[in-house]
Design a protein around this motif. Structure first.
Motif, mmCIF file in Angstrom:
data_model
loop_
_atom_site.group_PDB
_atom_site.id
_atom_site.type_symbol
_atom_site.label_atom_id
_atom_site.label_comp_id
_atom_site.label_asym_id
_atom_site.label_seq_id
_atom_site.Cartn_x
_atom_site.Cartn_y
_atom_site.Cartn_z
ATOM 1 N N ARG A 83 37.660 46.733 -32.925
ATOM 2 C CA ARG A 83 36.422 46.002 -33.164
ATOM 3 C C ARG A 83 36.192 45.016 -32.016
ATOM 4 O O ARG A 83 37.123 44.426 -31.485
ATOM 5 N N ARG A 84 34.925 44.813 -31.696
ATOM 6 C CA ARG A 84 34.538 43.854 -30.660
ATOM 7 C C ARG A 84 33.896 42.639 -31.318
ATOM 8 O O ARG A 84 33.055 42.780 -32.207
ATOM 9 N N LYS A 85 34.301 41.451 -30.895
ATOM 10 C CA LYS A 85 33.782 40.209 -31.459
ATOM 11 C C LYS A 85 33.255 39.319 -30.350
ATOM 12 O O LYS A 85 33.927 39.088 -29.350
ATOM 13 N N SER A 86 32.027 38.829 -30.539
ATOM 14 C CA SER A 86 31.406 37.951 -29.544
ATOM 15 C C SER A 86 31.926 36.525 -29.705
ATOM 16 O O SER A 86 32.084 36.027 -30.818
ATOM 17 N N THR A 87 32.194 35.883 -28.569
ATOM 18 C CA THR A 87 32.640 34.490 -28.565
ATOM 19 C C THR A 87 31.810 33.712 -27.548
ATOM 20 O O THR A 87 30.987 34.276 -26.809
ATOM 21 N N ASN A 88 32.035 32.412 -27.482
ATOM 22 C CA ASN A 88 31.317 31.579 -26.516
ATOM 23 C C ASN A 88 31.671 31.937 -25.081
ATOM 24 O O ASN A 88 30.893 31.680 -24.156
ATOM 25 N N GLY A 90 32.303 35.028 -24.057
ATOM 26 C CA GLY A 90 32.073 36.450 -23.844
ATOM 27 C C GLY A 90 32.374 37.235 -25.099
ATOM 28 O O GLY A 90 31.835 36.933 -26.174
ATOM 29 N N SER A 91 33.252 38.213 -24.995
ATOM 30 C CA SER A 91 33.621 39.015 -26.154
ATOM 31 C C SER A 91 35.085 39.409 -26.071
ATOM 32 O O SER A 91 35.653 39.507 -24.976
ATOM 33 N N THR A 92 35.676 39.612 -27.210
ATOM 34 C CA THR A 92 37.072 40.044 -27.288
ATOM 35 C C THR A 92 37.162 41.258 -28.208
ATOM 36 O O THR A 92 36.275 41.487 -29.035
ATOM 37 N N THR A 93 38.218 42.029 -28.053
ATOM 38 C CA THR A 93 38.442 43.182 -28.921
ATOM 39 C C THR A 93 39.767 43.025 -29.640
ATOM 40 O O THR A 93 40.703 42.422 -29.101
#
Length: 274
Positions: A83-88, A90-93
């Motif tokens: 799963r990919r999760k957006s953060t401040n 950028g994004s992490t998986t």
């Protein structure tokens, strides 16, 4: 502010003591495996706590593992999805478990003296990872996994794509399919409780006993919790005696060190908040 700090420190101490207690219990199991020779199957009709080492034999039923369709008597399996999760920033998986379970069936443990029936229900399975199958999104999974997806309503098929003229873009998510198994014919080492049972033998070489999880001597929730924490263990390994002891010792040592660390830091934080 000091009340909040003291409360957090108290929770930290509690967590540290739990980790410490668990670690010391694991180290006790490791010492027991290292220091004592296993019992023989012929000892099991006497009842009580036993440690056995031998080979897995099929009994009435055999399981078929979900992702490799391997004949086994115990299997822990999991489906993980990327799963990919957006953060401040950028994004992490990360890999998220979306399905899984544990299946067991009775089997027989055989050593040089004979074989005994083992009921693995309620056992703490300490199994090695036997399969880790990665399937990219948009790819067809292996046949056993495809059959598993067809049977399981909670797991969708990620072999999907989007056609844009001459281009075909994969839209499915990457997945990992994991199995930890106790296979038929594999080595097994266990700590459990034996009970005499004259219905457990049918053929020559089989003894009148069952190895299973011990039953609390008293009824009630408190008695069950106390028995779970301090009662006889029921551990199943798919490795040799020495490797089983090493595996338990490492887990116990890590938990003990973490418990000491949590406790010391929490006490220091608590003292600073006074």
């Amino acid at each position: 502010m000091s009340v909040l700090v003291l409360s957090l420190a108290a929770l930290g101490v509690l967590l540290g003591l739990v980790l410490l207690g668990y670690g010391l219990r694991e180290l006790g199991f490791a010492y027991r495996i290292f220091a004592r020779d296993p019992h023989t199957v012929l000892d099991t009709p006497n009842g009580g706590s036993v440690e056995l080492s031998g080979t897995v034999l099929a009994w009435d039923d055999v399981l078929e593992s979900p992702f490799t369709e391997t004949a086994c008597v115990a299997v822990e399996y999991a489906v993980e999805e990327k799963r990919r999760k957006s953060t401040n920033n950028g994004s992490t998986t990360k890999w998220v478990e979306i399905d899984g379970g544990t299946l067991v069936v009775p089997f027989r443990l055989e050593d040089e003296s004979g074989n005994v029936l083992v009921d693995p229900r309620g056992a703490d399975l300490r199994l090695t990872e036997d399969a880790r199958i990665r399937v990219e999104g948009g790819e067809a999974p292996p046949v056993p996994i495809a059959r598993y997806i067809e049977r399981d309503e909670d797991v969708s098929d990620e072999n999907t794509s989007l056609s844009l003229g001459p281009l075909e873009i994969s839209t499915g998510r990457d997945r990992r399919y994991l199995e930890r198994r106790l296979d038929v014919g594999e080595s097994v080492h266990l700590l459990g409780t034996a009970r005499r049972d004259t219905t457990a033998s049918r053929e020559t070489g089989q003894v009148n006993a069952v190895v299973e999880r011990s039953i609390p001597p008293e009824s009630g929730l408190l008695a069950c919790v106390r028995h779970r924490l301090f009662g006889p263990p029921f551990l199943l390994f798919d490795v040799s005696e020495r490797r089983a002891a090493r595996r338990v010792a490492v887990r116990g040592l890590l938990s003990t060190l973490a418990g000491v660390l949590f406790t010391v830091i929490s006490l220091a934080v608590g003292a600073g908040g006074l």
